[in-house]
Design a protein around this motif. Structure first.
Motif, PDB file in Angstrom:
ATOM      1  N   LYS A 290       0.828  -1.203   0.000  1.00 14.25           N
ATOM      2  CA  LYS A 290       0.000   0.000   0.000  1.00 14.25           C
ATOM      3  C   LYS A 290       0.868   1.263   0.000  1.00 14.25           C
ATOM      4  CE  LYS A 290      -3.767   1.799   2.825  1.00 14.25           C
ATOM      5  NZ  LYS A 290      -4.543   1.572   4.056  1.00 14.25           N
ATOM      6  N   GLN A 291       1.906   1.234   0.843  1.00 13.24           N
ATOM      7  CA  GLN A 291       2.780   2.403   0.962  1.00 13.24           C
ATOM      8  C   GLN A 291       3.499   2.693  -0.361  1.00 13.24           C
ATOM      9  OE1 GLN A 291       5.523   2.208   4.290  1.00 13.24           O
ATOM     10  NE2 GLN A 291       6.715   3.920   3.489  1.00 13.24           N
TER      11      GLN A 291
ATOM     12  N   LEU B 269       2.466   1.917  -3.393  1.00  8.96           N
ATOM     13  CA  LEU B 269       1.477   2.480  -4.337  1.00  8.96           C
ATOM     14  C   LEU B 269       1.318   3.972  -4.066  1.00  8.96           C
ATOM     15  CD1 LEU B 269      -1.514  -0.052  -4.541  1.00  8.96           C
ATOM     16  CD2 LEU B 269       0.201   0.442  -6.294  1.00  8.96           C
ATOM     17  N   ALA B 270       1.220   4.321  -2.791  1.00  5.69           N
ATOM     18  CA  ALA B 270       1.028   5.729  -2.423  1.00  5.69           C
ATOM     19  C   ALA B 270       2.244   6.558  -2.828  1.00  5.69           C
ATOM     20  CB  ALA B 270       0.769   5.838  -0.916  1.00  5.69           C
TER      21      ALA B 270
ATOM     22  N   GLY C 245       2.094   7.327  -6.325  1.00  5.63           N
ATOM     23  CA  GLY C 245       0.860   8.004  -6.714  1.00  5.63           C
ATOM     24  C   GLY C 245      -0.073   7.143  -7.539  1.00  5.63           C
ATOM     25  N   LEU C 246      -0.093   5.848  -7.257  1.00  6.71           N
ATOM     26  CA  LEU C 246      -0.943   4.940  -8.034  1.00  6.71           C
ATOM     27  C   LEU C 246      -2.178   4.556  -7.229  1.00  6.71           C
ATOM     28  CD1 LEU C 246       1.791   2.512  -9.427  1.00  6.71           C
ATOM     29  CD2 LEU C 246       0.956   4.644 -10.399  1.00  6.71           C
ATOM     30  N   SER C 247      -3.296   4.477  -7.921  1.00  2.56           N
ATOM     31  CA  SER C 247      -4.506   3.995  -7.269  1.00  2.56           C
ATOM     32  C   SER C 247      -4.856   2.637  -7.855  1.00  2.56           C
ATOM     33  CB  SER C 247      -5.656   4.968  -7.472  1.00  2.56           C
ATOM     34  OG  SER C 247      -5.975   5.020  -8.848  1.00  2.56           O
ATOM     35  N   HIS C 248      -5.704   1.930  -7.135  1.00  6.57           N
ATOM     36  CA  HIS C 248      -6.133   0.585  -7.523  1.00  6.57           C
ATOM     37  C   HIS C 248      -6.652   0.554  -8.969  1.00  6.57           C
ATOM     38  CE1 HIS C 248      -7.468  -3.143  -5.114  1.00  6.57           C
ATOM     39  NE2 HIS C 248      -7.004  -3.474  -6.279  1.00  6.57           N
ATOM     40  N   GLY C 249      -7.342   1.630  -9.355  1.00  4.76           N
ATOM     41  CA  GLY C 249      -7.970   1.676 -10.677  1.00  4.76           C
ATOM     42  C   GLY C 249      -6.979   1.693 -11.834  1.00  4.76           C
ATOM     43  N   LEU C 250      -5.716   2.029 -11.568  1.00  7.38           N
ATOM     44  CA  LEU C 250      -4.711   2.102 -12.635  1.00  7.38           C
ATOM     45  C   LEU C 250      -4.043   0.752 -12.881  1.00  7.38           C
ATOM     46  CD1 LEU C 250      -2.957   5.423 -11.522  1.00  7.38           C
ATOM     47  CD2 LEU C 250      -4.405   5.119 -13.537  1.00  7.38           C
TER      48      LEU C 250
ATOM     49  N   VAL D 229      -4.242  -5.252  -1.953  1.00  8.40           N
ATOM     50  CA  VAL D 229      -3.391  -4.190  -1.424  1.00  8.40           C
ATOM     51  C   VAL D 229      -3.246  -4.395   0.077  1.00  8.40           C
ATOM     52  CG1 VAL D 229      -3.123  -1.692  -1.145  1.00  8.40           C
ATOM     53  CG2 VAL D 229      -4.165  -2.617  -3.236  1.00  8.40           C
TER      54      VAL D 229
ATOM     55  N   ASN E 173      -0.764  -3.714   3.893  1.00 10.56           N
ATOM     56  CA  ASN E 173       0.190  -2.821   4.562  1.00 10.56           C
ATOM     57  C   ASN E 173       1.513  -3.554   4.846  1.00 10.56           C
ATOM     58  OD1 ASN E 173      -0.314  -4.450   6.764  1.00 10.56           O
ATOM     59  ND2 ASN E 173      -1.713  -3.007   7.738  1.00 10.56           N
TER      60      ASN E 173
END
Lengths: 118, 93, 112
Positions: free
Chosen positions: A80-81, A83-84, A87-92, A99, A101
């Motif tokens: 998760k970290q 992805l953050a 700057g990626l979200s699940h939708g990409l 996802v 931690n």
């Protein structure tokens, strides 16, 4: 049967690490090993949609990730970290993933027999 | 118990950072090759301090760091193998 | 050693096991030549599998090994066809090996 975790931490283009990791994952799954994948750090970029590696002379192994369920590889975790950070979200993302931690990743690394980092 | 093995400098590679992100407090960390350079940098030396730490002796001697790293646990290749067997698994980052 | 393949006046490049170097060289008519080398007479049932592995490759960019081929065909065409007995009847030397070769694809990595 061994529990094998393949961890992707390198970016998809530029090195062959990701492709080697995926090849090993598919091969191990073909030999009936229990394979899980974990994507962390720059490795999360493997999961981005709409990549065209052939444009820069690479092989499109990214498309092969879509075949994971056919190889019975059902456990696909993403940090998760990480992805953050990118700057990626699940939708990409191009394939279904879970996802999780940092603690969940630590626990997973502990629970498997072998971890191979690519 | 996992033995995390770091072979690269933290200035070139994220291996050490990721290892520290996912390591549990009972895990051990082994530095070799340019990985040993991390101990010269205060931020990494501090980050490594909660863990059981080992450093491959020849890599320290070869780099002229024996005195600088006199208070860390130096191991040879035989002890490396023994440690690998002692732990549940080795993760080479 | 594999003989060069002449097709429509051009020579088609292949690897030492007879797999096409470039999947874009492939056409259905070429499949007939490749099948002949495998001593196979292509029926509609063969074509169904050949087209399936070709579509599989174009989507996943990998040639399916036998276990995956069986599973994928089972999902798409039903259990009657998604089993190794049926596929070996069509391609006796090895369905993954022969179907991918006739479909103009690279050899599967783990190939039985």
């Amino acid at each position: 049967m061994k529990k094998l975790c393949i961890l992707f931490r390198s970016a998809p283009q530029g090195t062959v690490k990701g492709r080697e990791g995926l090849d090993l994952a598919l091969l191990s799954a073909s030999f009936e090993q229990e394979v899980s994948l974990v994507f962390v750090d720059e490795g999360v970029l493997h999961l981005l949609k709409d990549q065209q590696p052939e444009l820069i002379g690479g092989k499109d192994y990214i498309s092969t990730f879509k075949a994971l369920p056919l190889y019975d590889i059902e456990s696909v975790f993403v940090c998760k970290q990480s992805l953050a950070e990118y700057g990626l979200s699940h939708g990409l993302l191009s394939i279904p993933v879970t996802v999780v931690n940092d603690e969940a990743i630590s626990a997973h690394l502990k629970s498997v027999d072998e971890v191979l980092v690519f | 118990m996992i033995l995390h093995h770091i072979q690269t400098s933290p200035n070139r590679d994220n291996a050490l950072k990721l290892c520290l992100r996912y390591a549990c407090k009972e895990d051990a960390i082994l530095l070799s090759s340019d990985g040993v350079n991390a101990l010269l940098l205060r931020q990494w030396a501090m980050a490594l301090s909660p863990f059981k730490l080992m450093v491959l002796k020849d890599d320290v001697i070869a780099r002229g760091l024996t005195e600088r790293l006199s208070n860390v646990c130096l191991i040879d290749y035989n002890e490396f193998v023994a440690q690998a067997l002692l732990h549940d698994k080795v993760i080479t980052w | 050693m594999v003989n060069p393949l002449q097709f429509n006046g051009a020579e088609i490049a292949r690897d030492h096991q007879g797999y096409l170097n470039d999947l874009n060289d492939w056409q259905p008519e070429l499949a007939l030549l490749l099948a002949k080398e495998e001593q196979l007479e292509l029926t509609p049932a063969h074509w169904e599998v050949i087209n399936f592995v070709r579509d599989f490759y174009l989507e996943y960019k990998t040639s399916p090994a036998i276990r995956v081929l069986v599973k994928a065909i089972g999902q798409a065409l039903g259990p009657d066809k998604g089993n190794s007995k049926y596929l070996y009847t069509l391609f006796p030397i090895g369905p993954a090996k022969q179907a991918t070769k006739i479909a103009g694809l690279p050899k599967p990595a783990k190939c039985i």
